[in-house]
Scaffold this motif. Structure first.
Motif, PDB file in Angstrom:
ATOM      1  N   ALA A 147      -3.126  10.516   7.014  1.00 21.09           N
ATOM      2  CA  ALA A 147      -2.599   9.370   6.278  1.00 21.09           C
ATOM      3  C   ALA A 147      -2.113   8.280   7.231  1.00 21.09           C
ATOM      4  N   ILE A 206       0.280   5.432   0.483  1.00 22.49           N
ATOM      5  CA  ILE A 206      -0.595   6.570   0.760  1.00 22.49           C
ATOM      6  C   ILE A 206       0.242   7.836   0.685  1.00 22.49           C
ATOM      7  N   ASN A 227      -5.109   6.458   8.562  1.00 22.85           N
ATOM      8  CA  ASN A 227      -5.639   5.554   7.544  1.00 22.85           C
ATOM      9  C   ASN A 227      -4.771   4.313   7.393  1.00 22.85           C
ATOM     10  N   ALA A 228      -3.452   4.496   7.409  1.00 21.16           N
ATOM     11  CA  ALA A 228      -2.543   3.354   7.305  1.00 21.16           C
ATOM     12  C   ALA A 228      -2.753   2.384   8.456  1.00 21.16           C
ATOM     13  N   ASN A 229      -2.890   2.923   9.655  1.00 22.37           N
ATOM     14  CA  ASN A 229      -3.109   2.078  10.820  1.00 22.37           C
ATOM     15  C   ASN A 229      -4.423   1.305  10.705  1.00 22.37           C
ATOM     16  N   VAL A 238       2.828  -0.541   4.624  1.00 21.44           N
ATOM     17  CA  VAL A 238       2.337   0.686   4.011  1.00 21.44           C
ATOM     18  C   VAL A 238       3.435   1.752   3.977  1.00 21.44           C
ATOM     19  N   VAL A 269       3.817   5.496   3.908  1.00 18.14           N
ATOM     20  CA  VAL A 269       3.038   6.706   4.196  1.00 18.14           C
ATOM     21  C   VAL A 269       3.935   7.903   3.902  1.00 18.14           C
ATOM     22  N   SER A 287      -4.096  -4.309   4.719  1.00 14.69           N
ATOM     23  CA  SER A 287      -2.700  -4.036   4.353  1.00 14.69           C
ATOM     24  C   SER A 287      -1.761  -4.633   5.392  1.00 14.69           C
ATOM     25  N   THR A 295       0.836  -1.199   0.000  1.00 12.56           N
ATOM     26  CA  THR A 295       0.000   0.000   0.000  1.00 12.56           C
ATOM     27  C   THR A 295       0.873   1.252   0.000  1.00 12.56           C
TER      28      THR A 295
END
Length: 319
Positions: free
Chosen positions: A115, A74, A118-120, A131, A133, A128, A72
């Motif tokens: 961001a 971001i 969202n990644a967490n 990631v 970030v 995911s 992923t």
């Protein structure tokens, strides 16, 4: 947990004296009101995605990991290369990543905090596992160079964190992102905005800001969101090793630290060298904090930011 951190700053350094030659301002005036001494501007033809790719590659090297392990991407940015596709998909291609997915987050200066949250969430949900970030901006392209209240404040750059899933206990002794607190209030739009867009003017527009009202909102909201995130993580101020704030203005940074009853000795400050790099400022400061030997393994770090929208938030993580 955080596996790697990277950064990229354009080669061109713009000192305050550059503005003295062009507008009615001075080095003393800029330093006293913002704490900024210099900033970096992207070269002609240098894009947000190119800077993001450079920061991402360094984060991968720092982690000793390959792009094939990333699923992923971001990118937090308000200054993408194009209206679409997303800057993140350009980074994905530039890294040679052919699997997974990529998308942008737009919360202006608070973008990197949004961001990270969202990644967490993607990792916790199982969507995911690894990631990238990234916060990346070319704000120099949307500055009104005749507006002395704004053009001296911003710079360009990119920073990246590589976040990977790890098994933990579910307690705040775990490493990685422990909590987040996100907020927005569209009633404050006029305090910080760009006067152009696809469905309005058809142009990129220029940045506009109401400095004094924004300052008052920033200190109050940043302290409140940091407190909220700490509470969610089961921490108090005394548990915090480092505050890594959005690097907008030294007076905002100092005011927020005071409200949190934290010493400036526990705050990572880079605003003097970078200016306000919007969504890139926190990852750039995290990079510098690690490089300086300030941020060490198992340290509790609070990141907090506020930007146009208004949008603001904080993330608590254990390094």
């Amino acid at each position: 947990m955080v596996r790697g951190v990277g950064h990229y700053l354009p080669e061109r350094i713009v000192p305050n004296s550059w503005f003295e030659e062009r507008i009615d301002t001075s080095d003393d005036w800029i330093r006293s009101r913002s704490g900024i001494e210099r900033r970096h501007f992207a070269a002609e033809g240098e894009t947000t995605s190119q800077m993001a790719i450079a920061a991402a590659k360094e984060a991968l090297r720092d982690a000793g990991m390959g792009v094939d392990q990333v699923d992923t991407v971001i990118v937090a940015t308000s200054t993408p290369d194009l209206t679409f596709p997303s800057c993140a998909t350009m980074v994905q291609a530039g890294l040679g990543m052919t699997k997974g997915f990529a998308f942008d987050v737009q919360a202006v200066c608070a973008g990197f905090v949004f961001a990270l949250a969202n990644a967490n969430a993607l990792i916790v949900s199982g969507q995911s596992k690894c990631v990238l970030v990234i916060g990346a901006e070319t704000f120099s392209r949307i500055l009104d160079m005749e507006d002395r209240s704004t053009c001296v404040l911003f710079g360009d750059g990119a920073g990246a964190l590589l976040i990977e899933a790890a098994t933990g206990t579910g307690e705040n002794t775990d490493r990685g992102i422990l909590s987040s607190d996100l907020n927005s209030d569209g009633r404050y739009r006029e305090m910080l905005y760009v006067d152009g867009g696809v469905s309005t003017t058809g142009t990129a527009g220029k940045l506009r800001m109401q400095g004094n009202p924004l300052f008052r909102q920033a200190v109050e909201k940043l302290a409140a969101t940091a407190d909220a995130a700490l509470g969610k993580a089961g921490f108090t101020h005394t548990d915090v090793d480092w505050i890594v704030p959005h690097q907008a203005n030294i007076r905002i940074i100092q005011g927020t630290a005071k409200k949190l009853d934290m010493s400036m000795d526990n705050v990572v400050v880079t605003v003097q060298d970078h200016g306000n790099t919007s969504a890139a400022s926190i990852p750039l400061a995290l990079y510098e904090g690690k490089k300086r030997g300030q941020i060490r393994e198992n340290d509790v770090v609070v990141t907090e930011a506020i930007g146009g929208g208004l949008a603001w938030g904080a993330v608590v993580l254990r390094w």
